[in-house]
Motif scaffolding. Structure first.
Motif, short mmCIF file in Angstrom:
data_model
loop_
_atom_site.label_atom_id
_atom_site.label_comp_id
_atom_site.label_asym_id
_atom_site.label_seq_id
_atom_site.Cartn_x
_atom_site.Cartn_y
_atom_site.Cartn_z
N HIS A 112 -13.02 63.73 22.61
CA HIS A 112 -12.27 64.81 22.99
C HIS A 112 -12.93 66.03 23.75
CE1 HIS A 112 -12.85 66.31 18.82
NE2 HIS A 112 -12.72 67.45 19.43
N GLU A 113 -14.32 66.00 23.35
CA GLU A 113 -15.18 67.29 24.03
C GLU A 113 -15.79 66.80 25.28
OE1 GLU A 113 -17.51 67.71 20.54
OE2 GLU A 113 -16.07 69.29 19.59
N MET A 114 -15.97 65.42 25.65
CA MET A 114 -16.61 64.72 26.56
C MET A 114 -15.93 65.00 28.13
SD MET A 114 -17.82 61.32 25.02
CE MET A 114 -18.81 61.56 23.53
N LYS A 115 -16.62 65.51 28.80
CA LYS A 115 -15.83 65.76 30.18
C LYS A 115 -16.45 64.63 31.25
CE LYS A 115 -13.61 69.22 28.54
NZ LYS A 115 -12.70 68.82 27.76
N SER A 116 -15.60 64.37 32.34
CA SER A 116 -16.27 63.55 33.33
C SER A 116 -17.46 63.92 33.95
CB SER A 116 -15.19 63.28 34.74
OG SER A 116 -15.72 62.69 35.74
N THR A 119 -28.63 55.52 27.46
CA THR A 119 -27.94 56.75 28.20
C THR A 119 -26.53 56.27 28.83
OG1 THR A 119 -30.12 57.53 28.83
CG2 THR A 119 -28.19 58.44 30.14
N LEU A 120 -25.52 57.07 28.50
CA LEU A 120 -24.26 57.02 28.61
C LEU A 120 -23.56 58.30 29.53
CD1 LEU A 120 -22.45 55.57 25.41
CD2 LEU A 120 -23.45 54.17 27.27
N LYS A 121 -22.88 57.60 30.79
CA LYS A 121 -22.46 58.67 31.53
C LYS A 121 -21.02 58.45 31.41
CE LYS A 121 -22.16 60.69 36.30
NZ LYS A 121 -22.34 60.19 37.33
N VAL A 122 -20.04 59.65 31.34
CA VAL A 122 -18.74 59.82 31.18
C VAL A 122 -17.99 59.58 32.58
CG1 VAL A 122 -16.76 61.24 30.27
CG2 VAL A 122 -18.90 61.10 29.03
N GLU A 123 -17.27 58.52 32.71
CA GLU A 123 -16.78 58.38 34.17
C GLU A 123 -15.20 59.22 34.14
OE1 GLU A 123 -17.82 57.15 36.80
OE2 GLU A 123 -19.92 57.02 36.12
N LYS A 124 -14.74 59.08 32.81
CA LYS A 124 -13.27 59.68 32.73
C LYS A 124 -13.16 60.24 31.22
CE LYS A 124 -8.59 58.29 32.65
NZ LYS A 124 -7.40 56.96 32.47
N SER A 125 -12.79 61.60 31.17
CA SER A 125 -12.62 62.13 30.18
C SER A 125 -11.54 61.50 29.30
CB SER A 125 -11.96 63.67 30.47
OG SER A 125 -12.85 64.12 31.32
N CYS A 126 -11.61 61.63 28.12
CA CYS A 126 -10.78 61.01 27.05
C CYS A 126 -9.43 62.21 26.97
CB CYS A 126 -11.59 60.98 25.69
SG CYS A 126 -10.05 60.39 24.32
N SER A 127 -8.31 61.50 26.58
CA SER A 127 -7.09 61.95 26.55
C SER A 127 -6.50 62.58 25.14
CB SER A 127 -5.82 61.55 27.26
OG SER A 127 -5.69 60.39 26.73
N CYS A 128 -7.66 62.13 24.08
CA CYS A 128 -7.08 62.29 22.80
C CYS A 128 -7.11 63.71 22.33
CB CYS A 128 -8.42 61.53 21.69
SG CYS A 128 -8.24 59.77 21.83
N LYS A 129 -6.36 64.05 21.28
CA LYS A 129 -6.16 65.32 20.79
C LYS A 129 -6.71 65.32 19.29
CE LYS A 129 -3.32 67.49 24.33
NZ LYS A 129 -3.96 67.01 25.19
N PRO A 130 -7.63 65.99 18.70
CA PRO A 130 -7.74 65.82 17.49
C PRO A 130 -6.70 65.79 16.61
CG PRO A 130 -9.36 67.14 18.32
CD PRO A 130 -8.13 66.76 19.51
N GLY A 131 -6.58 65.01 15.42
CA GLY A 131 -5.40 65.08 14.61
C GLY A 131 -4.03 64.55 14.89
N GLU A 132 -4.00 63.81 16.30
CA GLU A 132 -2.79 63.07 16.47
C GLU A 132 -3.03 61.58 16.27
OE1 GLU A 132 -2.42 63.26 20.93
OE2 GLU A 132 -1.40 64.93 20.97
N GLN A 133 -1.88 61.01 15.95
CA GLN A 133 -2.04 59.48 15.62
C GLN A 133 -2.86 58.94 16.80
OE1 GLN A 133 1.71 57.82 14.72
NE2 GLN A 133 0.84 55.62 14.43
#
Length: 52
Positions: free
Chosen positions: A5-9, A21-35
Motif C-alpha cells: 500500500h506504500e509502493m508507487k508506480s 530487483t522489482l519495479k512497480v508498474e501499477k500502485s496497489c489499491s489496498c488499504k491497511p485493515g480492509e478485508q
C-alpha cells in the motif's frame, strides 16, 4: 518495510542479498485493515526488500 500500500508506480525495490530487483508498474489499491488487504512486507531471501 516494503508494504504494497506504500509502493508507487515507478518505485524500485531490491534484495540486498541476491540482487533481485522489482519495479512497480501499477500502485496497489489496498488499504491497511480492509478485508482482503495485503498484510506481509515484500521479502526475498528471508529478508525484506529495500527501496532503491
Amino acid at each position: 518495510m516494503a508494504h504494497c500500500h506504500e509502493m508507487k508506480s515507478g518505485d524500485v525495490y531490491q534484495c540486498e542479498q541476491c540482487g533481485l530487483t522489482l519495479k512497480v508498474e501499477k500502485s496497489c489499491s489496498c488499504k491497511p485493515g480492509e478485508q482482503g488487504a495485503c498484510t506481509v512486507p515484500l521479502s526475498c531471501c528471508g529478508q525484506e526488500m529495500k527501496k532503491k
